[in-house]
Design a protein around this motif. Structure first.
Motif, PDB file in Angstrom:
ATOM      1  N   THR A 321      54.191 -30.471  35.271  1.00  0.00           N
ATOM      2  CA  THR A 321      53.812 -29.432  36.234  1.00  0.00           C
ATOM      3  C   THR A 321      52.300 -29.369  36.378  1.00  0.00           C
ATOM      4  N   ALA A 322      51.581 -29.443  35.257  1.00  0.00           N
ATOM      5  CA  ALA A 322      50.117 -29.318  35.303  1.00  0.00           C
ATOM      6  C   ALA A 322      49.488 -30.517  36.019  1.00  0.00           C
ATOM      7  N   HIS A 377      46.394 -22.871  40.797  1.00  0.00           N
ATOM      8  CA  HIS A 377      46.511 -24.226  40.231  1.00  0.00           C
ATOM      9  C   HIS A 377      45.409 -24.502  39.214  1.00  0.00           C
ATOM     10  N   LEU A 378      44.245 -23.941  39.454  1.00  0.00           N
ATOM     11  CA  LEU A 378      43.179 -24.104  38.445  1.00  0.00           C
ATOM     12  C   LEU A 378      43.599 -23.439  37.135  1.00  0.00           C
ATOM     13  N   LEU A 379      44.218 -22.265  37.247  1.00  0.00           N
ATOM     14  CA  LEU A 379      44.637 -21.557  36.028  1.00  0.00           C
ATOM     15  C   LEU A 379      45.785 -22.285  35.323  1.00  0.00           C
ATOM     16  N   ASP A 384      47.016 -25.386  30.563  1.00  0.00           N
ATOM     17  CA  ASP A 384      47.486 -26.645  29.970  1.00  0.00           C
ATOM     18  C   ASP A 384      46.465 -27.223  28.987  1.00  0.00           C
ATOM     19  N   ILE A 385      45.184 -27.118  29.322  1.00  0.00           N
ATOM     20  CA  ILE A 385      44.196 -27.773  28.443  1.00  0.00           C
ATOM     21  C   ILE A 385      43.744 -26.875  27.289  1.00  0.00           C
ATOM     22  N   THR A 386      43.827 -25.542  27.479  1.00  0.00           N
ATOM     23  CA  THR A 386      43.359 -24.666  26.389  1.00  0.00           C
ATOM     24  C   THR A 386      44.508 -24.090  25.572  1.00  0.00           C
ATOM     25  N   GLY A 387      45.693 -24.039  26.191  1.00  0.00           N
ATOM     26  CA  GLY A 387      46.810 -23.354  25.546  1.00  0.00           C
ATOM     27  C   GLY A 387      46.688 -21.845  25.676  1.00  0.00           C
TER      28      GLY A 387
END
Ligand code: TGC
Ligand code: FAD
Length: 392
Positions: A321-322, A377-379, A384-387
């Motif tokens: 999804t990300a 979408h940015l969020l 996804d990258i920070t958890g």
């Protein structure tokens, strides 16, 4: 509008990564758009009228359910073929691609994925042939980016479900034969229902006055004590993940589509820059215009590769999804910027309907908003990258 002289930019020979079948499908869609969409699209937009004469042609080129198996009437193609069709349709107009994305990813996909065999056999072949047109009702007046808060609901009344509520901003709703409607049951769990035109209490008022996506019909879905037969419930998935799963597929198609709009703007601006003279020279010979064009082809090329790779991952069922969010966000933003720069290259002519650029630019203002806004979408990438979840 001027004759459609489109030639596709392929600066890094991406064609060599496509199969013969991909190229055939892409070229067939491109020719169809040149013949059936380009001559009529400006008039349709000016009149804010969906050109419903193209529905049969869309079905014939396989744009309705490209990746749905042939046994249900779909074209049984892979994900890159689906993407290439969306690219070519949006090269013509985002509204035409919208109609095909909604039909394929937001109506046929949930019936195929979450429906039972009886529902698949009853609806999919007719949706593939264009005999039935569908729409997808997730967004509500008070719940857009946050669809989980929806209030549309249904009660089990023994023989049927009683549906109440309203959906807003629904592509194709004014003329759709069926709607995939996401609503909460008495336990507050989200489920999908197939609501059919003609059911008492179900209306689809059109939304007028749009400056964007004018060749696409947008409207509401209003449910006032609608009795929905129990066999119209999609039984195989529930929760917000069900509509979000459909969005993964539609956002993927939009990622390809946005490249089509960007390519059309770039191609138009490049040609114009060589034909238009000022100060005794083609405007394309000025460094400032070359900078714009060089940056455009760079961004288009990057997006082509990102999206092709996403298609490969999608074919292998490995696209997250990300990743889809990143690609949708990047490509629509890229296309919007290219539309704005291209319009400047055309000077005053850029605002007229003689060229497609202003229409693409206005359309892309919807595309950057629907199927998840640029910010959302940015969020999704941020999470996804920070958890760390910025939504909650
Ligand atoms: P969150 O708590 O993250 O997730 C709720 C449940 O869903 C699961 N999930 C997914 N499942 C499948 N596929 C996905 N892509 C999924 N993403 C999440 C998740 O695991 C969870 O499952 P469970 O079992 O724990 O319940 O949900 P949230 O409420 O925090 O919201 C997250 C957010 C904001 C990212 C999401 O709701 C969102 O994407 N918002 C944007 C809304 C949107 O895109 N609307 C589009 C409407 S349709 C449209 O615009 C059509 S235009 C068509 C055209 O004309 O082309
Ligand atoms: P809002 O959610 O109110 O957002 C407003 C602003 O706030 C945005 O900039 C957003 O990014 C920002 N924002 C919201 N939450 C956050 C946050 N947590 N952090 C930071 N910023 C935030 N929907 C369907 O269900 N089916 C369709 O067929 C369909 N077709 C559409 C066709 C068109 C032409 C348009 C314009 C929309 C369509 N939509 C459809 C609806 C579309 O998906 C929504 O418009 C979109 O999801 C945004 O919802 P909203 O308009 O309510 O904006």
């Amino acid at each position: 509008m001027k004759p459609d002289l489109f030639t596709s930019p392929d600066y890094f020979h991406l064609d060599e990564l496509l199969t013969e079948e991909h190229k055939l499908i892409r070229d067939t869609s491109r020719e169809w758009v040149k013949k059936e969409v380009s001559p009529i699209i400006e008039d349709a937009c000016q009149k804010a009228k969906f050109p419903n004469q193209i529905l049969t042609g869309l079905a014939e080129i396989g744009a309705f359910g490209p990746y749905i198996p042939a046994e249900y009437g779909g074209a049984g193609l892979d994900q890159i073929s689906y993407g290439l069709i969306m690219q070519e349709l949006e090269r013509g107009d985002s509204g035409i691609r919208s109609t095909a994305s909604v039909q394929s990813s937001l109506v046929m996909y949930p019936i195929y994925k979450y429906g039972n065999e009886e529902q698949r056999k009853r609806f999919l072949p007719k949706l593939a042939s264009g005999e039935l047109i569908g729409c997808f009702g997730l967004t509500e007046p008070d719940h857009g980016s946050n669809p989980g808060g929806m209030t549309t609901n249904f009660k089990d009344c023994g023989d049927y479900f009683l549906l109440n509520g309203a959906k807003l901003w629904i592509s194709n709703s004014p003329f759709a034969d069926i709607a995939i409607v996401w609503a909460k049951n008495e336990e507050g769990r989200i489920k999908g229902l197939i609501v059919e035109r003609g059911m008492d209490g179900f209306t689809t008022p059109e939304t007028h006055g749009k400056w964007s996506l004018r060749a696409s019909a947008t409207g509401e879905l209003v449910f006032d004590n609608v009795k929905v037969p129990k066999q119209n419930l999609l039984p195989n998935k529930d929760g917000l993940g069900a509509p979000l799963g459909c969005l993964d597929s539609a956002r993927y198609g939009i990622a390809w589509g946005a490249i089509g709009a960007a390519m059309d703007c770039y191609d138009t601006a490049l040609r114009y820059s060589k034909e238009r003279h000022q100060f005794g020279k083609p405007i394309g010979s000025f460094q400032l215009q070359q900078k714009k064009l060089a940056e455009m082809i760079t961004e288009i090329t990057k997006a082509q590769f990102l999206t092709w790779r996403l298609g490969v991952l999608k074919n292998e069922d490995r696209a997250s999804t990300a990743q889809i969010s990143m690609c949708k966000r990047n490509n629509v933003d890229m296309a919007l910027k290219i539309a704005r720069e291209s319009r400047q290259i055309l000077g005053g002519m850029g605002i007229t309907g003689d060229y497609p650029i202003m229409r693409h630019m206005m359309n892309l203002e919807s595309v950057v908003t629907y199927e998840g806004t640029h910010d959302i979408h940015l969020l999704i990438t941020g999470l996804d990258i920070t958890g760390l979840n910025a939504f909650k």
